[in-house]
Write an enzyme that holds these catalytic residues in place. Structure first.
Site, PDB file in Angstrom:
ATOM      1  CG  ASN A 103      -4.339  -3.156   6.220  1.00 62.44           C
ATOM      2  OD1 ASN A 103      -4.004  -2.537   5.109  1.00 62.44           O
ATOM      3  ND2 ASN A 103      -5.282  -3.992   6.504  1.00 62.44           N
ATOM      4  CD  GLU A 151      -8.254  -8.677  -5.165  1.00 58.58           C
ATOM      5  OE1 GLU A 151      -9.169  -8.735  -4.560  1.00 58.58           O
ATOM      6  OE2 GLU A 151      -7.027  -9.259  -4.991  1.00 58.58           O
ATOM      7  CG  HIS A 189      -4.910  -6.488  -1.360  1.00 58.02           C
ATOM      8  ND1 HIS A 189      -6.349  -6.318  -0.998  1.00 58.02           N
ATOM      9  CD2 HIS A 189      -5.045  -7.391  -2.398  1.00 58.02           C
ATOM     10  CE1 HIS A 189      -7.130  -7.237  -1.576  1.00 58.02           C
ATOM     11  NE2 HIS A 189      -6.412  -7.628  -2.433  1.00 58.02           N
ATOM     12  CE  LYS A 221      -4.106  -2.469   1.929  1.00 58.15           C
ATOM     13  NZ  LYS A 221      -5.139  -2.322   2.670  1.00 58.15           N
ATOM     14  CE1 TYR A 238      -9.214  -3.053  -0.866  1.00 58.44           C
ATOM     15  CE2 TYR A 238      -8.227  -1.006  -2.189  1.00 58.44           C
ATOM     16  CZ  TYR A 238      -8.255  -2.175  -1.251  1.00 58.44           C
ATOM     17  OH  TYR A 238      -6.832  -2.535  -0.818  1.00 58.44           O
TER      18      TYR A 238
END
Ligand code: GDP
Length: 139
Positions: free
Chosen positions: A114, A128, A117, A11, A51
């Site tokens: 976080n 994805e 992914h 991320k 998302y």
């Protein structure tokens, strides 16, 4: 892609922290083979599509703003039982609940930022991975 592949994305805040290489090393040491890899930045629209399943959640707009705020490292990985083993390697969504030694425990800042992914099913891994990579970019 078959059931032995998963998709991951390091991320934006983690890429800007300069720890993408350290995380990729951990992933490879855990036995995953890199099938495809790129540094790229999502537009707000593209993050919104990625998302879309979360569009009704209160954190959706914050999440897609964050995920389009800077470059990400997108990766397709291969290993037997890839999806499940990778989710174990990265740990729980909330880093406060992530097991010791997991990537999120080590590198995440908070629930939204976080670190990384990981696809949650073989079907989503394929969707994805194809979102980021053409067949010609997968090895
Ligand atoms: P994952 O599969 O472990 O990434 O978790 P989810 O699919 O449930 O959520 C997608 C992403 O949305 C997470 O990785 C977090 O970045 C973010 N997220 C999930 N739950 C929350 C929340 O309650 N608040 C905020 N701000 N972000 C969240």
């Amino acid at each position: 892609m078959s059931g032995n592949r998963t998709f991951t994305m390091i991320k934006p805040s983690t890429v800007s922290d300069g720890v993408a290489g350290a995380i990729l090393a951990r992933i490879q040491e855990a036995g995953f083979r890199i099938v495809a890899l790129k540094l790229t930045q999502l537009s707000l629209h593209q993050a919104g599509i990625f998302y879309l399943v979360h569009r009704e959640r209160p954190f959706y707009h914050d999440l897609i703003a964050f995920m389009s705020s800077g470059p990400v490292v997108a990766v397709i990985l291969e290993k037997e039982n890839a999806v499940e083993d990778f989710r174990t390697l990265i740990g729980a969504t909330d880093p406060a609940k992530a097991a010791e030694g997991t990537i999120r425990k080590l590198f995440a800042k908070n629930l939204q930022e976080n670190a990384i992914h990981g696809s949650d099913s073989d079907e989503n891994a394929m969707i994805e991975g194809s979102f980021f990579f053409s067949g010609l970019e997968q090895f």
